[in-house]
Design a protein around this motif. Structure first.
Motif, short mmCIF file in Angstrom:
data_model
loop_
_atom_site.label_atom_id
_atom_site.label_comp_id
_atom_site.label_asym_id
_atom_site.label_seq_id
_atom_site.Cartn_x
_atom_site.Cartn_y
_atom_site.Cartn_z
N ASP A 196 0.81 -1.21 0.00
CA ASP A 196 0.00 0.00 0.00
C ASP A 196 0.84 1.26 0.00
O ASP A 196 0.46 2.28 -0.59
CB ASP A 196 -0.95 0.00 1.20
CG ASP A 196 -2.19 -0.85 0.95
OD1 ASP A 196 -2.23 -1.52 -0.11
OD2 ASP A 196 -3.09 -0.88 1.80
N ALA A 197 2.02 1.21 0.64
CA ALA A 197 2.90 2.37 0.60
C ALA A 197 3.35 2.63 -0.84
O ALA A 197 3.48 3.79 -1.26
CB ALA A 197 4.12 2.14 1.50
N GLN A 198 3.57 1.56 -1.60
CA GLN A 198 3.92 1.71 -3.00
C GLN A 198 2.72 2.22 -3.81
O GLN A 198 2.85 3.10 -4.67
CB GLN A 198 4.40 0.37 -3.57
CG GLN A 198 5.72 -0.11 -3.01
CD GLN A 198 6.86 0.80 -3.41
OE1 GLN A 198 6.86 1.37 -4.50
NE2 GLN A 198 7.84 0.94 -2.54
N PHE A 199 1.54 1.70 -3.53
CA PHE A 199 0.34 2.07 -4.29
C PHE A 199 -0.03 3.53 -4.05
O PHE A 199 -0.42 4.24 -4.98
CB PHE A 199 -0.81 1.16 -3.89
CG PHE A 199 -2.07 1.40 -4.66
CD1 PHE A 199 -2.14 1.14 -6.02
CD2 PHE A 199 -3.19 1.91 -4.04
CE1 PHE A 199 -3.30 1.36 -6.74
CE2 PHE A 199 -4.36 2.14 -4.74
CZ PHE A 199 -4.42 1.86 -6.09
N TYR A 200 0.12 3.99 -2.79
CA TYR A 200 -0.21 5.37 -2.46
C TYR A 200 0.95 6.32 -2.72
O TYR A 200 0.81 7.52 -2.52
CB TYR A 200 -0.62 5.48 -0.99
CG TYR A 200 -1.83 4.64 -0.62
CD1 TYR A 200 -2.94 4.55 -1.47
CD2 TYR A 200 -1.87 3.94 0.58
CE1 TYR A 200 -4.04 3.78 -1.13
CE2 TYR A 200 -2.97 3.18 0.93
CZ TYR A 200 -4.05 3.09 0.08
OH TYR A 200 -5.14 2.33 0.42
N SER A 201 2.12 5.75 -3.13
CA SER A 201 3.30 6.57 -3.43
C SER A 201 3.70 7.44 -2.25
O SER A 201 3.83 8.67 -2.37
CB SER A 201 3.07 7.45 -4.67
OG SER A 201 2.79 6.66 -5.80
N LEU A 202 3.89 6.82 -1.11
CA LEU A 202 4.30 7.52 0.11
C LEU A 202 5.81 7.38 0.27
O LEU A 202 6.30 6.36 0.78
CB LEU A 202 3.56 6.96 1.32
CG LEU A 202 2.03 7.05 1.27
CD1 LEU A 202 1.40 6.27 2.40
CD2 LEU A 202 1.59 8.52 1.31
N PRO A 203 6.63 8.34 -0.15
CA PRO A 203 8.08 8.16 -0.18
C PRO A 203 8.70 7.94 1.20
O PRO A 203 9.63 7.14 1.33
CB PRO A 203 8.58 9.45 -0.84
CG PRO A 203 7.48 10.45 -0.65
CD PRO A 203 6.22 9.67 -0.65
N ARG A 204 8.22 8.65 2.20
CA ARG A 204 8.83 8.50 3.53
C ARG A 204 8.53 7.13 4.14
O ARG A 204 9.40 6.50 4.74
CB ARG A 204 8.32 9.62 4.46
CG ARG A 204 9.12 9.75 5.75
CD ARG A 204 8.88 11.12 6.38
NE ARG A 204 7.47 11.37 6.65
CZ ARG A 204 6.84 10.99 7.78
NH1 ARG A 204 7.51 10.33 8.72
NH2 ARG A 204 5.57 11.26 7.96
N LEU A 205 7.31 6.65 3.95
CA LEU A 205 6.97 5.32 4.47
C LEU A 205 7.70 4.23 3.70
O LEU A 205 8.14 3.24 4.28
CB LEU A 205 5.45 5.11 4.39
CG LEU A 205 4.93 3.76 4.93
CD1 LEU A 205 5.35 3.56 6.38
CD2 LEU A 205 3.41 3.67 4.78
N ILE A 206 7.87 4.44 2.40
CA ILE A 206 8.61 3.45 1.60
C ILE A 206 10.04 3.33 2.10
O ILE A 206 10.55 2.22 2.29
CB ILE A 206 8.58 3.85 0.10
CG1 ILE A 206 7.17 3.71 -0.47
CG2 ILE A 206 9.56 2.98 -0.69
CD1 ILE A 206 7.02 4.26 -1.87
N ASN A 207 10.68 4.46 2.33
CA ASN A 207 12.06 4.42 2.83
C ASN A 207 12.14 3.80 4.21
O ASN A 207 13.08 3.08 4.53
CB ASN A 207 12.64 5.84 2.85
CG ASN A 207 13.14 6.28 1.50
OD1 ASN A 207 14.08 5.73 0.95
ND2 ASN A 207 12.49 7.29 0.94
N GLN A 208 11.15 4.08 5.04
CA GLN A 208 11.14 3.51 6.39
C GLN A 208 11.01 2.00 6.34
O GLN A 208 11.74 1.28 7.04
CB GLN A 208 9.98 4.11 7.19
CG GLN A 208 9.82 3.49 8.59
CD GLN A 208 8.59 4.02 9.30
OE1 GLN A 208 8.26 5.21 9.20
NE2 GLN A 208 7.89 3.14 9.99
#
Length: 535
Positions: free
Chosen positions: A89-101
């Motif tokens: 979902d972090a990828q689907f919503y394009s959340l850069p900070r959560l992806i890195n975390q």
């Protein structure tokens, strides 16, 4: 476009409605949410309608954790299933900070019947990366900018399904112990079976550095030789760890004279044995970086020196683990070594895979010494992996290595090597007041005849015939009967050998096996005496 911090934006995920402020949405932007509501705000400024609710057909339970993340809370995956949901979902919503975390967080994986949380940096030790996890679960180890290689996640209706990483066919208990070792904690290896299980899974997960720490070995400092030594089995030798260390310039002897042999074996004289002992026991300086690095030797030496580098010892350093090489003490077991003392100097031959491994080892040593091989040697790594057609199509032998004839020369130094033959300590022969093998054999035959004297002449004849066996008629198989320690052939059950490179007297170089510790037998009876009953 930054969203107004105090404005509330409605987002419906599945059947549940969420209301997030512009400050929360902007805390991890640009994202799917900031792009959507930013466009809505631009439409409103141009006279459009009010902000519409964003509807997404995804899991609301997972989005609760994402909303906490947007509100400033740290979200920690609970297990593998929770991790892959957040990850997708972090990828689907394009959340850069959560992806890195998530990319830098621990790896959640199931091994056997247990779930593990594995720190990503635990595999940063030399030789432990790339490994099974980075190759088999690349989606969780890839860069944050390319999580789904080949897919444009911006255009996807929903992200691809991701199965939680799991390796169900391995032992969770063994993996837990491997993790402890990787984290720097000692693990008590209980027995050979336990070590084999650890090694098997370390190789399965492609942890080469960890494997080298686990292989059976012993490193010690020999104060007599002023040299660090490593004892390691032949099957655990790796090509990259082998090096050649030539003698110091002050050395005047070419090394031990090959062929000191037990009494009755047709070996060299006692004076030759003393010379061999003195030469092998001479302190050898620790190898310098240039001596241990064949590449450095090649760079600084001309063609004439690379062809005949001079005598020296073979050293070994475990790849990824040992910083400096140690003098190699090679362990060869499995009753695969046969030493023949009927020739001078004594010669060793090998059976089965041991023959191929020794041949490959000598070929590697020749390459480290920059010597031309007389044949095409089989690489050690191909032997370890059983390369396709490797052993079946290439005729390898010590004679193709360029450092030996078909049978390798052996040095057996009196007063240095610890030797047990047929369960008894061997003290050498041919001097020092000991009886020769013929004298020992005749005395024991006479004693045997005395025991059977009551049978008469016919009985004594049977006893003598049964006890005196001609080695030549038996094809050199070591069935010597009463000759015992004076046998012309030894079958080495297990042996420790140093590898010495020296001049062969023909203008070239050769490698000889210098005995350190030997457990051998000469006939079937002492071998059978070591058998154990299964029940």
């Amino acid at each position: 476009m930054a969203l107004p911090a105090g404005k509330v934006f409605p987002i419906q995920i599945g059947s549940e409605l969420f209301r997030l402020s512009g400050a929360s949405i902007s805390s991890d932007a640009p994202s799917y949410f900031s792009d959507f509501f930013g466009e809505q705000l631009r439409s409103t400024e141009d006279g459009g309608v009010s902000i519409k609710t964003l509807y997404i057909d995804r899991d609301p339970i997972t989005f609760k954790d994402i909303s906490l993340h947007l509100q400033g809370y740290h979200v920690q995956p609970r297990d593998g299933e929770h991790f892959v949901k957040l990850f997708a979902d972090a990828q689907f919503y394009s959340l850069p900070r959560l992806i890195n975390q998530l990319f830098t967080s621990s790896i959640f994986i199931q091994i056997g019947d247990r779930h593990f949380q594995v720190p990503r940096d635990i595999f940063n030790a030399p030789g432990d990366n790339p490994n099974y996890f980075s190759l088999g679960f690349a989606v969780f180890f890839s860069t944050p900018n390319e999580v789904f290689p080949g897919l444009d996640h911006r255009g996807l209706l929903r992200p691809p399904s991701i199965v939680p990483p799991a390796v169900l066919n391995r032992s969770s208990d063994v993996f837990a112990e491997l993790l402890k070792i990787l984290q720097g904690y000692p693990v008590d290896i209980r027995n050979d079976a336990h070590r084999a299980a650890l090694l098997r899974d370390a190789r399965y997960f492609h942890l080469k550095g960890l494997e080298q720490k686990l292989i059976p070995h012993h490193i010690s400092y020999n104060n007599i030789l002023n040299q660090s030594e490593i004892i390691i089995r032949l099957e655990d030798i790796r090509q990259s760890g082998i090096s050649f260390s030539p003698d110091a310039p002050t050395t005047t002897s070419a090394g031990p004279t090959a062929g000191a042999s037990p009494a009755g074996g047709g070996g060299s004289s006692s004076s030759a044995s003393v010379s061999a002992s003195a030469s092998a026991s001479r302190p050898s300086p620790a190898p310098s970086s240039t001596a241990s690095n064949p590449a450095a030797t090649t760079a600084t030496a001309g063609p004439s020196t690379t062809i005949n580098p001079g005598p020296g010892w073979i050293h070994y350093a475990r790849p990824y683990v040992d910083e400096t090489p140690h003098q190699l003490v090679l362990e060869i077991g499995s009753e695969a070594t046969r030493v023949d003392f009927s020739v001078a100097p004594a010669r060793a031959s090998f059976a089965g895979k041991t023959h191929d491994r020794v041949s490959a080892l000598l070929g590697v040593v020749a390459s480290k010494m920059n010597l031309p091989a007389t044949g095409q040697p089989l690489g050690l790594m191909m032997l370890q992996s059983g390369g396709v057609g490797g052993l079946a199509t290439q005729a390898v032998s010590p004679g193709t290595s360029g450092l030996s004839e078909e049978r390798v020369k052996v040095v057996l130094e009196e007063g240095v090597a610890d030797v047990r033959v047929d369960g008894r300590v061997w003290e050498g022969g041919g001097g020092g007041g000991e009886r020769t093998a013929a004298e020992k054999g005749e005395a024991e035959v006479e004693e045997f005849e005395a025991i059977f004297e009551f049978e008469g002449r016919e009985g004594r004849g049977r006893a003598r015939k049964r006890r005196k066996v001609d080695v030549e008629e038996e094809g050199g198989m070591g069935m010597v009967g009463m000759e015992g320690e004076g046998s012309k052939t030894w079958i080495v059950k297990n042996g420790h050998w140093r590898l010495r490179a020296q001049h062969d007297g023909k203008g070239g170089m050769e490698v000889v096996l210098v005995a350190v510790k030997i457990d051998a037998y000469t006939s079937e009876k002492p071998r059978n005496a070591q058998r154990i009953f299964l029940g």
